[in-house]
Scaffold this motif. Structure first.
Motif, mmCIF file in Angstrom:
data_model
loop_
_atom_site.group_PDB
_atom_site.id
_atom_site.type_symbol
_atom_site.label_atom_id
_atom_site.label_comp_id
_atom_site.label_asym_id
_atom_site.label_seq_id
_atom_site.Cartn_x
_atom_site.Cartn_y
_atom_site.Cartn_z
ATOM 1 N N ASN A 1 82.799 72.983 89.395
ATOM 2 C CA ASN A 1 83.042 71.771 88.596
ATOM 3 C C ASN A 1 82.146 70.621 89.059
ATOM 4 O OD1 ASN A 1 84.245 71.418 91.065
ATOM 5 N ND2 ASN A 1 86.116 70.430 90.264
ATOM 6 N N GLY A 2 80.939 70.978 89.566
ATOM 7 C CA GLY A 2 80.011 69.966 90.038
ATOM 8 C C GLY A 2 79.150 69.404 88.922
ATOM 9 N N PRO A 3 78.034 68.770 89.287
ATOM 10 C CA PRO A 3 77.161 68.167 88.278
ATOM 11 C C PRO A 3 76.353 69.188 87.487
ATOM 12 C CG PRO A 3 76.232 67.889 90.467
ATOM 13 C CD PRO A 3 77.595 68.460 90.659
ATOM 14 N N GLY A 4 76.246 70.434 87.984
ATOM 15 C CA GLY A 4 75.490 71.445 87.272
ATOM 16 C C GLY A 4 73.986 71.269 87.435
ATOM 17 N N ILE A 5 73.231 72.084 86.720
ATOM 18 C CA ILE A 5 71.769 72.048 86.750
ATOM 19 C C ILE A 5 71.272 71.921 85.320
ATOM 20 C CG2 ILE A 5 69.678 73.342 87.370
ATOM 21 C CD1 ILE A 5 71.226 74.737 89.524
ATOM 22 N N PRO A 6 70.357 70.997 85.041
ATOM 23 C CA PRO A 6 69.820 70.869 83.675
ATOM 24 C C PRO A 6 69.230 72.184 83.195
ATOM 25 C CG PRO A 6 69.142 69.006 85.031
ATOM 26 C CD PRO A 6 69.784 69.995 85.959
ATOM 27 N N ALA A 7 69.305 72.410 81.904
ATOM 28 C CA ALA A 7 68.856 73.684 81.331
ATOM 29 C C ALA A 7 67.386 73.956 81.615
ATOM 30 C CB ALA A 7 69.119 73.692 79.820
ATOM 31 N N ASP A 8 66.562 72.900 81.648
ATOM 32 C CA ASP A 8 65.135 73.101 81.854
ATOM 33 C C ASP A 8 64.775 73.375 83.311
ATOM 34 O OD1 ASP A 8 65.837 70.606 82.702
ATOM 35 O OD2 ASP A 8 64.072 69.591 81.879
ATOM 36 N N ARG A 9 65.751 73.302 84.218
ATOM 37 C CA ARG A 9 65.490 73.546 85.636
ATOM 38 C C ARG A 9 66.123 74.857 86.128
ATOM 39 N NH1 ARG A 9 64.490 69.637 89.294
ATOM 40 N NH2 ARG A 9 64.333 71.482 90.633
ATOM 41 N N ARG A 10 66.859 75.540 85.287
ATOM 42 C CA ARG A 10 67.638 76.682 85.756
ATOM 43 C C ARG A 10 66.764 77.868 86.169
ATOM 44 N NH1 ARG A 10 72.221 76.038 81.013
ATOM 45 N NH2 ARG A 10 73.220 74.163 81.948
ATOM 46 N N GLU A 11 65.701 78.131 85.449
ATOM 47 C CA GLU A 11 64.824 79.229 85.844
ATOM 48 C C GLU A 11 64.042 78.880 87.095
ATOM 49 O OE1 GLU A 11 64.595 82.354 84.743
ATOM 50 O OE2 GLU A 11 66.310 81.869 83.471
ATOM 51 N N ALA A 12 63.679 77.608 87.225
ATOM 52 C CA ALA A 12 62.879 77.192 88.377
ATOM 53 C C ALA A 12 63.658 77.303 89.673
ATOM 54 C CB ALA A 12 62.376 75.760 88.185
ATOM 55 N N VAL A 13 64.979 77.040 89.655
ATOM 56 C CA VAL A 13 65.753 77.055 90.899
ATOM 57 C C VAL A 13 65.967 78.475 91.413
ATOM 58 C CG1 VAL A 13 66.932 74.893 90.382
ATOM 59 C CG2 VAL A 13 67.949 77.068 89.644
ATOM 60 N N LYS A 14 65.616 79.496 90.602
ATOM 61 C CA LYS A 14 65.718 80.871 91.084
ATOM 62 C C LYS A 14 64.555 81.237 92.000
ATOM 63 C CE LYS A 14 67.982 82.547 86.862
ATOM 64 N NZ LYS A 14 67.881 83.519 85.755
ATOM 65 N N ALA A 15 63.508 80.418 91.991
ATOM 66 C CA ALA A 15 62.343 80.710 92.823
ATOM 67 C C ALA A 15 62.669 80.472 94.290
ATOM 68 C CB ALA A 15 61.156 79.851 92.392
ATOM 69 N N ARG A 16 61.868 81.056 95.136
ATOM 70 C CA ARG A 16 62.083 80.924 96.573
ATOM 71 C C ARG A 16 61.725 79.512 97.032
ATOM 72 N NH1 ARG A 16 59.673 86.903 98.326
ATOM 73 N NH2 ARG A 16 61.093 88.061 96.945
ATOM 74 N N PHE A 17 62.575 78.970 97.878
ATOM 75 C CA PHE A 17 62.461 77.621 98.429
ATOM 76 C C PHE A 17 62.666 76.535 97.373
ATOM 77 C CE2 PHE A 17 59.566 80.285 101.036
ATOM 78 C CZ PHE A 17 60.305 80.268 102.194
ATOM 79 N N ALA A 18 63.172 76.934 96.221
ATOM 80 C CA ALA A 18 63.459 75.927 95.187
ATOM 81 C C ALA A 18 64.869 75.373 95.405
ATOM 82 C CB ALA A 18 63.339 76.539 93.797
ATOM 83 N N ARG A 19 65.039 74.074 95.055
ATOM 84 C CA ARG A 19 66.348 73.426 95.204
ATOM 85 C C ARG A 19 66.700 72.725 93.899
ATOM 86 N NH1 ARG A 19 64.087 72.728 100.354
ATOM 87 N NH2 ARG A 19 65.449 73.432 102.045
ATOM 88 N N GLY A 20 67.990 72.512 93.749
ATOM 89 C CA GLY A 20 68.457 71.838 92.550
ATOM 90 C C GLY A 20 68.176 70.350 92.577
#
Length: 461
Positions: free
Chosen positions: A393-412
């Motif tokens: 129930n947090g702030p979530g991740i914007p739709a345009d950032r969801r694929e990027a945060v799957k990368a290594r060393f990526a953060r929300g």
């Protein structure tokens, strides 16, 4: 002892074809020569039989004629015909007609066909008994001989012709194949030249495209696909190394600064000393977690994994949620498992799936609402797949950032300092290793909903 063999493919093809040609031509020629020789010798035997029958019928005439007669009528045996007819009785030669050899031919001891060697000369002989009852010449035989030197000479000449034709055919075939293979192997030479031009520093160069022949075209396409994969892997490795170095630099720098502070200030107040030690402990844990994550990712990339085993997903989720409650006492975890039976059968790596679930549970607690965070965990399945869903129930991740945060060393968008940036990357890798995927979406409470899907009923990778 190993026979020398050409090293180049062109030379090997030429040598192989030349050897095949000489064997085929020589074998075919020898078979033909043998058949011709067999026919000639059969003709000689047939002629001897005809002449013997003629001489048999005119035996009395042969006995009554003198040696000085101008000719004979016995099978056309004239002087120079290299044939000889002899009448033998009592082991002695009574009379003979035809070409007389320079050496004496021994008296035959048995009837029938035979080959006689006399003074280095071969004669074909046929001996048959003659019925001369009443004329005082009992036990008479007629012997018809034919000189085989012409046949032996023809056999030698034909053999030499075959050897010459085989040698000429070998030279012509070898030269032709040498020229033809130069054209045929030109695409391979292009690939070889292209491969020699590729350097480790040049990650964009590929082998030249070949259209014909089809086998070389397929080889070119396969090698280019392999080079593309290697280049992609090399670029990913370089980025991964650079990112790992960057991620390790910050905690190591912090550790170094704190150590230097403690060394320069031995009389530092206890509170400040404890604060520095606590900070060093946090950075140490961060480095340890980062190195463990890197090790797991490296093993997954190299497929250095233990054998697959059956995974009890309901039991795995139940244990993972219980441990997550202990790690994050301020977060409320709720677990829901579909009641339909039977439970999904998954073949995989229990430790890898547990790592993926733990990361999802930790991310939900760290990035969810603080305080009063709520995390909902559910397990559902359909035909061929099992789905583990974790919602916060947090702030979530914007739709345009969801694929990027799957990368290594990526953060929300709201990273925590103690995070390694490898959590979702590890989950993504485990999903792929188990034939599934990781999808991110909006949770019903407005936070992030992460769904880990794995294939069920699998027995291999």
């Amino acid at each position: 002892m190993r026979l020398p063999f050409p090293r180049s493919l062109r030379s090997q093809i030429t040598a192989s074809v030349a050897l095949l040609v000489v064997v085929v031509v020589a074998l075919a020629g020898l078979i033909i020569v043998d058949r011709i020789d067999h026919r000639d010798r059969t003709d000689v035997d047939r002629q001897l039989t005809v002449r013997a029958e003629k001489a048999q019928g005119d035996a009395y005439k042969l006995l009554s004629q003198g040696d000085g007669a101008g000719g004979d009528d016995y099978g056309g045996l004239l002087a120079g015909s290299q044939s000889l007819v002899r009448l033998i009785s009592g082991g002695k030669i009574i009379d003979s007609r035809g070409d007389q050899p320079g050496v004496d031919i021994p008296v035959p001891v048995a009837d029938g066909l035979s080959t006689v060697q006399v003074g280095g000369q071969s004669w074909r002989s046929l001996v048959e008994p003659v019925d001369t009852t009443g004329d005082g010449t009992d036990d008479a035989h007629i012997q018809v001989l034919q000189d085989l030197d012409p046949i032996e000479q023809r056999l030698a000449d034909n053999t030499r012709i075959v050897a010459g034709v085989a040698a000429l055919a070998t030279l012509v075939a070898g030269g032709g194949v040498w020229l033809i293979t130069r054209v045929i192997l030109q695409p391979l030479q292009r690939l070889r030249t292209g491969a020699q031009r590729i350097r480790p520093t040049d990650t964009s160069r590929l082998l030249p495209q070949v259209r014909r022949p089809q086998e070389v075209a397929d080889l070119s396409a396969s090698l280019n696909r392999m080079l593309g994969q290697l280049q992609t892997s090399m670029q990913a490795t370089r980025r991964f190394t650079a990112d790992a170095g960057h991620e390790l630099r910050t905690p190591l720098t912090t550790l170094g600064m704190n150590l230097e502070t403690l060394q320069r200030n031995p009389r530092l107040p206890a509170a400040q000393r404890q604060e520095a030690l606590d900070a060093m402990t946090v950075e140490h844990r961060r480095i340890t977690a980062l190195l463990e994550g890197l090790q797991i990712l490296a093993r997954g990339d190299a497929h250095a994994l233990p054998p697959r085993a059956a995974v009890d997903l309901p039991a795995l989720l139940d244990e993972a949620v219980r441990h997550a409650r202990n790690r994050h006492p301020g977060t409320a975890y709720a677990l829901h498992i579909a009641a339909s039976e039977p439970a999904p059968h998954v073949e995989g790596w229990p430790a890898g799936l547990r790592l993926a679930v733990d990361n999802l549970l930790n991310n939900a607690a760290l990035h969810g609402r603080v305080p009063h965070g709520q995390v909902h965990v559910s397990l559902t399945w359909d035909a061929g797949s099992a789905h583990i869903t974790v919602s916060d129930n947090g702030p979530g991740i914007p739709a345009d950032r969801r694929e990027a945060v799957k990368a290594r060393f990526a953060r929300g968008p709201h990273p925590h300092s103690h995070g390694s940036g490898l959590g979702l990357a590890l989950v993504q890798q485990q999903a792929e290793l188990h034939g599934g995927a990781l999808s991110l979406g909006d949770a019903p409470g407005g936070g992030l909903m992460a769904t880990l899907s794995v294939q069920s009923g699998r027995t291999g990778p």
